[in-house]
Design a protein around this motif. Sequence first.
Motif, PDB file in Angstrom:
ATOM      1  N   GLY A   1       0.808  -1.216   0.000  1.00 46.34           N
ATOM      2  CA  GLY A   1       0.000   0.000   0.000  1.00 46.34           C
ATOM      3  C   GLY A   1       0.837   1.260   0.000  1.00 46.34           C
ATOM      4  O   GLY A   1       0.474   2.255  -0.638  1.00 46.34           O
ATOM      5  N   ASP A   2       1.977   1.234   0.706  1.00 47.06           N
ATOM      6  CA  ASP A   2       2.864   2.399   0.732  1.00 47.06           C
ATOM      7  C   ASP A   2       3.388   2.712  -0.660  1.00 47.06           C
ATOM      8  O   ASP A   2       3.428   3.874  -1.082  1.00 47.06           O
ATOM      9  CB  ASP A   2       4.043   2.154   1.676  1.00 47.06           C
ATOM     10  CG  ASP A   2       3.640   2.094   3.130  1.00 47.06           C
ATOM     11  OD1 ASP A   2       2.527   2.558   3.447  1.00 47.06           O
ATOM     12  OD2 ASP A   2       4.436   1.578   3.938  1.00 47.06           O
ATOM     13  N   VAL A   3       3.810   1.689  -1.388  1.00 45.75           N
ATOM     14  CA  VAL A   3       4.379   1.891  -2.719  1.00 45.75           C
ATOM     15  C   VAL A   3       3.321   2.407  -3.681  1.00 45.75           C
ATOM     16  O   VAL A   3       3.524   3.408  -4.391  1.00 45.75           O
ATOM     17  CB  VAL A   3       5.000   0.582  -3.242  1.00 45.75           C
ATOM     18  CG1 VAL A   3       5.385   0.722  -4.711  1.00 45.75           C
ATOM     19  CG2 VAL A   3       6.218   0.198  -2.407  1.00 45.75           C
ATOM     20  N   VAL A   4       2.151   1.740  -3.705  1.00 50.36           N
ATOM     21  CA  VAL A   4       1.084   2.155  -4.619  1.00 50.36           C
ATOM     22  C   VAL A   4       0.626   3.565  -4.293  1.00 50.36           C
ATOM     23  O   VAL A   4       0.450   4.414  -5.187  1.00 50.36           O
ATOM     24  CB  VAL A   4      -0.102   1.175  -4.556  1.00 50.36           C
ATOM     25  CG1 VAL A   4      -1.248   1.664  -5.429  1.00 50.36           C
ATOM     26  CG2 VAL A   4       0.333  -0.219  -4.988  1.00 50.36           C
ATOM     27  N   GLY A   5       0.437   3.847  -3.002  1.00 49.93           N
ATOM     28  CA  GLY A   5      -0.012   5.177  -2.603  1.00 49.93           C
ATOM     29  C   GLY A   5       0.980   6.261  -2.962  1.00 49.93           C
ATOM     30  O   GLY A   5       0.589   7.339  -3.440  1.00 49.93           O
ATOM     31  N   ARG A   6       2.259   5.991  -2.755  1.00 55.15           N
ATOM     32  CA  ARG A   6       3.287   7.002  -3.060  1.00 55.15           C
ATOM     33  C   ARG A   6       3.339   7.279  -4.557  1.00 55.15           C
ATOM     34  O   ARG A   6       3.405   8.436  -4.984  1.00 55.15           O
ATOM     35  CB  ARG A   6       4.638   6.525  -2.543  1.00 55.15           C
ATOM     36  CG  ARG A   6       5.794   7.494  -2.822  1.00 55.15           C
ATOM     37  CD  ARG A   6       5.568   8.861  -2.153  1.00 55.15           C
ATOM     38  NE  ARG A   6       5.481   8.735  -0.732  1.00 55.15           N
ATOM     39  CZ  ARG A   6       6.516   8.765   0.098  1.00 55.15           C
ATOM     40  NH1 ARG A   6       7.732   8.885  -0.378  1.00 55.15           N
ATOM     41  NH2 ARG A   6       6.319   8.688   1.404  1.00 55.15           N
ATOM     42  N   LEU A   7       3.316   6.241  -5.368  1.00 50.56           N
ATOM     43  CA  LEU A   7       3.354   6.432  -6.813  1.00 50.56           C
ATOM     44  C   LEU A   7       2.113   7.181  -7.305  1.00 50.56           C
ATOM     45  O   LEU A   7       2.214   8.084  -8.149  1.00 50.56           O
ATOM     46  CB  LEU A   7       3.457   5.082  -7.517  1.00 50.56           C
ATOM     47  CG  LEU A   7       4.800   4.350  -7.412  1.00 50.56           C
ATOM     48  CD1 LEU A   7       4.682   2.948  -7.979  1.00 50.56           C
ATOM     49  CD2 LEU A   7       5.905   5.118  -8.125  1.00 50.56           C
ATOM     50  N   HIS A   8       0.953   6.835  -6.764  1.00 48.41           N
ATOM     51  CA  HIS A   8      -0.286   7.485  -7.195  1.00 48.41           C
ATOM     52  C   HIS A   8      -0.294   8.954  -6.796  1.00 48.41           C
ATOM     53  O   HIS A   8      -0.677   9.829  -7.589  1.00 48.41           O
ATOM     54  CB  HIS A   8      -1.495   6.759  -6.598  1.00 48.41           C
ATOM     55  CG  HIS A   8      -2.805   7.318  -7.066  1.00 48.41           C
ATOM     56  ND1 HIS A   8      -3.585   8.161  -6.282  1.00 48.41           N
ATOM     57  CD2 HIS A   8      -3.452   7.193  -8.247  1.00 48.41           C
ATOM     58  CE1 HIS A   8      -4.663   8.509  -6.965  1.00 48.41           C
ATOM     59  NE2 HIS A   8      -4.607   7.936  -8.151  1.00 48.41           N
ATOM     60  N   ARG A   9       0.108   9.258  -5.573  1.00 49.51           N
ATOM     61  CA  ARG A   9       0.119  10.658  -5.123  1.00 49.51           C
ATOM     62  C   ARG A   9       1.097  11.489  -5.949  1.00 49.51           C
ATOM     63  O   ARG A   9       0.787  12.631  -6.324  1.00 49.51           O
ATOM     64  CB  ARG A   9       0.496  10.731  -3.640  1.00 49.51           C
ATOM     65  CG  ARG A   9      -0.611  10.283  -2.697  1.00 49.51           C
ATOM     66  CD  ARG A   9      -0.296  10.672  -1.267  1.00 49.51           C
ATOM     67  NE  ARG A   9       0.931  10.063  -0.789  1.00 49.51           N
ATOM     68  CZ  ARG A   9       1.002   8.855  -0.230  1.00 49.51           C
ATOM     69  NH1 ARG A   9      -0.098   8.107  -0.116  1.00 49.51           N
ATOM     70  NH2 ARG A   9       2.148   8.375   0.198  1.00 49.51           N
ATOM     71  N   THR A  10       2.267  10.932  -6.235  1.00 49.92           N
ATOM     72  CA  THR A  10       3.254  11.678  -7.020  1.00 49.92           C
ATOM     73  C   THR A  10       2.747  11.916  -8.434  1.00 49.92           C
ATOM     74  O   THR A  10       2.892  13.017  -8.984  1.00 49.92           O
ATOM     75  CB  THR A  10       4.592  10.924  -7.058  1.00 49.92           C
ATOM     76  OG1 THR A  10       5.029  10.649  -5.723  1.00 49.92           O
ATOM     77  CG2 THR A  10       5.656  11.746  -7.768  1.00 49.92           C
ATOM     78  N   ALA A  11       2.121  10.902  -9.039  1.00 48.71           N
ATOM     79  CA  ALA A  11       1.587  11.051 -10.393  1.00 48.71           C
ATOM     80  C   ALA A  11       0.460  12.077 -10.429  1.00 48.71           C
ATOM     81  O   ALA A  11       0.280  12.775 -11.437  1.00 48.71           O
ATOM     82  CB  ALA A  11       1.094   9.703 -10.909  1.00 48.71           C
ATOM     83  N   ARG A  12      -0.294  12.173  -9.353  1.00 46.16           N
ATOM     84  CA  ARG A  12      -1.409  13.126  -9.309  1.00 46.16           C
ATOM     85  C   ARG A  12      -0.914  14.557  -9.055  1.00 46.16           C
ATOM     86  O   ARG A  12      -1.411  15.505  -9.659  1.00 46.16           O
ATOM     87  CB  ARG A  12      -2.395  12.712  -8.225  1.00 46.16           C
ATOM     88  CG  ARG A  12      -3.707  13.505  -8.234  1.00 46.16           C
ATOM     89  CD  ARG A  12      -4.681  13.040  -7.161  1.00 46.16           C
ATOM     90  NE  ARG A  12      -4.206  13.346  -5.822  1.00 46.16           N
ATOM     91  CZ  ARG A  12      -3.809  12.444  -4.943  1.00 46.16           C
ATOM     92  NH1 ARG A  12      -3.799  11.153  -5.262  1.00 46.16           N
ATOM     93  NH2 ARG A  12      -3.378  12.791  -3.742  1.00 46.16           N
ATOM     94  N   ARG A  13       0.080  14.698  -8.187  1.00 43.12           N
ATOM     95  CA  ARG A  13       0.527  16.034  -7.791  1.00 43.12           C
ATOM     96  C   ARG A  13       1.521  16.633  -8.776  1.00 43.12           C
ATOM     97  O   ARG A  13       1.578  17.856  -8.924  1.00 43.12           O
ATOM     98  CB  ARG A  13       1.164  15.962  -6.395  1.00 43.12           C
ATOM     99  CG  ARG A  13       0.169  15.608  -5.295  1.00 43.12           C
ATOM    100  CD  ARG A  13       0.886  15.364  -3.973  1.00 43.12           C
ATOM    101  NE  ARG A  13      -0.046  15.003  -2.913  1.00 43.12           N
ATOM    102  CZ  ARG A  13       0.331  14.612  -1.693  1.00 43.12           C
ATOM    103  NH1 ARG A  13       1.623  14.513  -1.400  1.00 43.12           N
ATOM    104  NH2 ARG A  13      -0.578  14.298  -0.799  1.00 43.12           N
TER     105      ARG A  13
END
Length: 439
Positions: free
Chosen positions: A12-24
Motif C-alpha cells: 500500500g505504501d508503494v502504490v499510494g506514493r506512486l499514485h500521489r506523485t503522479a497526481r501532484r
Amino acid sequence: MSVHLPSPVWQGDVVGRLHRTARRQPDSPAIIDRHGTTTFRDLYVAAARQAQELETQPDHGAGVSVLRATPSAAFFIQVCAALMVGRTPLVMPARVPEAEALHAVQAARSSVCRPWKAILAVSGHCQVPVLTHGESPAAPRKAHALGMRPGGRALFAAPMHLNGPFEFALRQLLLGGSVILAPRFEAEQWLERVRVHKPDWAFLVPTQIQQVWDAFPPRALHDACTSLRLLVHSSAPCPPQLRRRLADTLGPERVAEYYGTTLYDGTFSPYTSRDAGASPLPCTDLRIVDPSRRPLAAGTQGTIEGRSRAGLISHRTDQPCTGRSEWQSVGDLGRRIQDTDRIEVTDVTVPGRAIVAGIKVAVAETHNTLSAHPAVQSCEIRVSPHGRFGSVLSAVVETTDPTLTPAVLRTWCAQRLTPPQRPHAIELHRTAALDHTTL
C-alpha cells in the motif's frame, strides 16, 4: 501451483506514493534514460496497466517476477508493476540463468517473509539471492540519510542488478525525485549527462571516479559539476590521494562515502567530517566481533556485523526468516573508535571474493562456469591488480581439445556471466600437444 499470501505491509505504501506523485506532479520527470524522459504520469499509467495484466495471468512464479535489469524506464515500470500487485521483483543480470535463483526465492517466501526485492549478492564463495522486506522502500529514512531529497535528481551509471544502485534509484523515485540512467559508464558521457541533466545527487564507485579524474582537468570537473550537491561513492575504499583531490576540486561538503552491504545498512560519512570512521545510518546497529562473534573492545580490529532497528530485514535465501533483523556480516573488517559509535572500515578483502570495477565478484562463480565447458579439463582463476578496474580476473585453462580457443571461452562466459565476472585474460594449456596459446 500458485501460492496465495496476504498482501505485504509495504504494498500500500508503494502504490499510494506512486499514485500521489503522479497526481501532484504528473509532468515531472520520473526517469531519464537514453530513450528520453518518462513523466510520473507515464510511469504510473504504464505500471498500473502492467499490474492489471499480471493479476490476470497465472502466477507460475509463485509471487515472484523475474526482471532482467536494464538502465531504462521500461525496467523500472516492470519493478513498479510487480510491487503494485505484491510480487517480489527478482532482479537479475542479463543472460545469467534464473532457474536456481527463482526456486530459492520461491522457497523462502512465507507468511512472514514477503520481500520487496530479491538481489543476487556475493556470499562466501558464491552468489545467492538476498531478500529484503519489512520497512517499505517508500519509507524516506534511508533516502534522507543518504542525502537524497524530494524532487531531487539522481544520476546512476552502474548496473541496475546491483543492490546499491537499484535500491538507491528506487528510493529516489519513491521520494518523488528524478532518476537519470546512463546506459553504461564512460567518463566523457558521464560528465556530459551531468552538464545536460544537472543532477544534484550522483553515485559512483572509486574506480569510476578515477577514470573521470584521469579524463578531465580539475577546473573542467569543477565547472561541469556545479549542479551536484552531493557525490556519493561506495563499494570499495577510496584511495587517500583521490579523496584529497575530490575535496579540493568539488569541496568537501559535496562528497560523501557510504559503506553498506546487501545484508545491512552501514555508515554515511561526508568529507567535512574530520573524525576517524563514520557513524551508522539512523536505526542501524554496527558492531565489531571476533571469530566467535563476541564483541571486541574499541580499537581492536574484527569482523563488522550489522542489523537494523527500523524493521528493515535482509537475509539470504539459504537462511531461515525469523521475521526480525539479525546480526549479519559479509566478512569486512573494521574497528570501533573509542568512546563513539563510529566504525572505521579497515579491510574489505575477503577470501574468495574480488572487487572488479567496484563490483563484488565470487571467484568460484567464474571458476565453476569455465569448468562446466565440456572441453575444459581444469582451470585456475587468479585475481590481479589493474590500473583501471582496481582488480581483474584471469583464467588458466587445461584442455585436450585442439579446437578450443580463448574466443570460444569468452563467448561461453559472456552467455553466463556479467562483465566483471568474466576473465580479463584466458591462457590455454593443451595437455595432448605442445601448443600454448595466450590471449
